[in-house]
Design an enzyme around this catalytic site. Structure first.
Site, PDB file in Angstrom:
ATOM      1  CG  ASP A 123      -7.983  -4.921   1.483  1.00  0.00           C
ATOM      2  OD1 ASP A 123      -8.955  -4.455   2.100  1.00  0.00           O
ATOM      3  OD2 ASP A 123      -7.880  -4.881   0.243  1.00  0.00           O
ATOM      4  CE  LYS A 132       2.457 -17.994  -2.126  1.00  0.00           C
ATOM      5  NZ  LYS A 132       1.665 -19.239  -2.172  1.00  0.00           N
ATOM      6  CE1 TYR A 184      -3.389  -2.798   0.776  1.00  0.00           C
ATOM      7  CE2 TYR A 184      -4.609  -0.746   0.930  1.00  0.00           C
ATOM      8  CZ  TYR A 184      -4.581  -2.105   0.787  1.00  0.00           C
ATOM      9  OH  TYR A 184      -5.766  -2.776   0.644  1.00  0.00           O
ATOM     10  CG  ASP A 188     -13.495  -7.403   1.789  1.00  0.00           C
ATOM     11  OD1 ASP A 188     -13.288  -6.659   2.772  1.00  0.00           O
ATOM     12  OD2 ASP A 188     -13.949  -6.994   0.701  1.00  0.00           O
TER      13      ASP A 188
HETATM   14  C1  IPM Z   1     -10.437  -1.419   3.753  1.00  0.00           C
HETATM   15  C2  IPM Z   1     -10.662  -0.847   2.381  1.00  0.00           C
HETATM   16  C3  IPM Z   1      -9.511   0.096   2.041  1.00  0.00           C
HETATM   17  C4  IPM Z   1      -8.223  -0.720   2.046  1.00  0.00           C
HETATM   18  C5  IPM Z   1      -9.683   0.855   0.701  1.00  0.00           C
HETATM   19  C6  IPM Z   1     -10.971   1.648   0.663  1.00  0.00           C
HETATM   20  C7  IPM Z   1      -8.507   1.728   0.394  1.00  0.00           C
HETATM   21  O1  IPM Z   1     -10.806  -1.851   1.438  1.00  0.00           O
HETATM   22  O2  IPM Z   1     -10.323  -0.635   4.720  1.00  0.00           O
HETATM   23  O3  IPM Z   1     -10.362  -2.648   3.867  1.00  0.00           O
HETATM   24  O4  IPM Z   1      -7.880  -1.343   1.026  1.00  0.00           O
HETATM   25  O5  IPM Z   1      -7.552  -0.732   3.080  1.00  0.00           O
HETATM   26 MG    MG Z   2     -10.875  -3.819   2.263  1.00  0.00          MG
END
Ligand code: IPM
Ligand code: MG
Length: 390
Positions: free
Chosen positions: A277, A221, A142, A281
């Site tokens: 990240d 990894k 990032y 999800d």
């Molecule tokens: C999260 C989101 C963010 C990230 C985006 C919106 C930049 O997906 O907080 O998980 O990737 O960190």
């Molecule tokens: Mg995210």
């Protein structure tokens, strides 16, 4: 206590769900006799529209003066064609970096009331799901060097097969005269971690495990990436100070599989920015919806009871924005985390968490967690119901 909170609603459903969090915070303040001041600021797309930048000095100043930040979400198709550093997401990343909020805590909890919304077979989740994902938040890909370049001999390491894998994209003239004669565009993002960055997130994760079931899973990894090999080395060295916490290592591909196969076996997971990240999800789906996943981003050497930024793990969901159908629970539970981690007010945090549970137990569901045949309520009704249980 006198609490001063910066509120950054952002874009899409951000304003709707943060309004829910603010309403619940007010109710808690009233019940427990705190005085709260909210100061609102724009971030992301809303800030681009107003100031031409996703993170203005005005916003930073407001946040610097506050005890903590409540953030909604950023992003939307309107701003998708802007260059990376001017996109709404750059505002969020800028805040994380500015305050060095390197520890992102994402609790993944399957509420008993939402078991029916879990897509896994009942036998996979009979022991429940209660995971704390500790995601590194200010390093890795990032924030590593990125860019585009036209030189054919960069972007690939020498040990890898050079041209074969890309032969499909080679032009005829290039393959005739050998590499270098025709320019090819490369894009790169760098995964880089320092030992210090790894050590501090490792400490946060081991400490979190100590307050829970004392089991830590490291996800990396290390079979391919050098940055992961250093990551694993440091995790192992920090483990020496935590003999009471058990440690397992998983490669990220395997971890994504094990999360589905044996979700109950996980306690705390520590991982890099990018892997965290993705895995958070994935994890959100096995507890019903990303609409119930809160998060806390902490800095200041990982100490608790300190400045933090609190935001739902979901995005701005532009497709459902302004329709009063978004789930405010992730934002409201983020407010609970704020009381717990920034203010050290455990009873206030528990009051919010149990109000959410009572609303669910009473049958209230927003569209994302409603089952077929169940009548969903809107954002404002869900918020009002939770508030009534404070
Ligand atoms: C999260 C989101 C963010 C990230 C985006 C919106 C930049 O997906 O907080 O998980 O990737 O960190
Ligand atoms: Mg995210």
């Amino acid at each position: 206590m006198n609490l001063h909170i910066a509120v950054l609603p952002g874009d899409g459903i951000g304003p709707e769900v943060t309004a829910g969090a603010v309403q619940v915070i007010n109710a808690v303040a009233q019940r427990f006799d705190h005085s709260v001041t909210f100061t609102q600021a724009d971030v992301g797309g809303a800030s681009i529209d107003r100031y031409g930048t996703p993170l203005s000095q005005e916003c930073l100043t407001i946040c610097e003066k506050a005890d903590s930040i409540i953030l909604g979400a950023v992003g939307g198709s309107k701003w998708d064609s802007l260059p990376g550093e001017l996109r709404p997401e750059a505002g969020l990343l800028g805040l994380r970096k500015h305050f060095e909020l390197y520890a992102n805590l994402r609790p993944v909890l399957l509420f008993d009331e939402l078991r029916a919304a879990c897509p896994l077979k009942p036998e996979f989740v009979k022991n429940g799901i209660d995971i704390m994902i500790v995601r590194e938040l200010t390093g890795g890909m990032y924030f590593g060097k990125r860019g585009r370049i036209d030189t054919p001999d960069v972007g690939r390491s020498e040990s890898e097969p050079e041209s074969e894998s890309r032969s499909g994209s080679r032009s005829e003239s290039e393959s005739e005269s050998g590499s270098g004669s025709t320019k090819e565009t490369y894009a790169f993002d760098t995964e880089a971690y320092s030992a210090l960055e790894i050590r501090r997130i490792a400490i946060t994760a081991f400490e979190a495990a100590r307050l829970r079931k004392r089991r830590l899973t490291n996800v990396d990894k290390a079979n391919v990436l050098e940055s992961s090999r250093l990551w694993r080395e440091i995790i192992n060295s920090v483990k020496d100070s935590y003999p009471d916490v058990s440690l397992e290592h998983l490669y990220v591909d395997n971890a994504s599989m094990q999360l589905i196969k044996r979700p109950s076996s996980f306690d705390v997971i520590v991982t890099s920015n990018m892997f965290g990240d993705i895995l958070s999800d994935e994890a959100s789906q096995i507890v019903g919806s990303i609409g119930v996943l809160p998060s806390a981003s902490l800095g200041a050497k990982g100490k608790l009871f300190t400045f933090g930024m609190y935001e739902p793990a979901h995005g701005s969901a532009p497709d459902i924005a302004g329709k009063d159908i978004a789930n405010p629970i992730a934002a409201i539970l983020s407010a609970a985390m704020m009381f717990r981690y920034s203010f050290g007010l455990q009873d206030e945090a528990s009051a919010i968490e149990s109000a959410v549970k009572r609303a669910l137990a009473a049958g209230f569901r927003t569209a994302d967690i409603a089952l077929q045949g169940e009548n969903p309520v809107g954002t404002t009704d869900m918020t009002a119901t939770i508030t009534s249980f404070i």
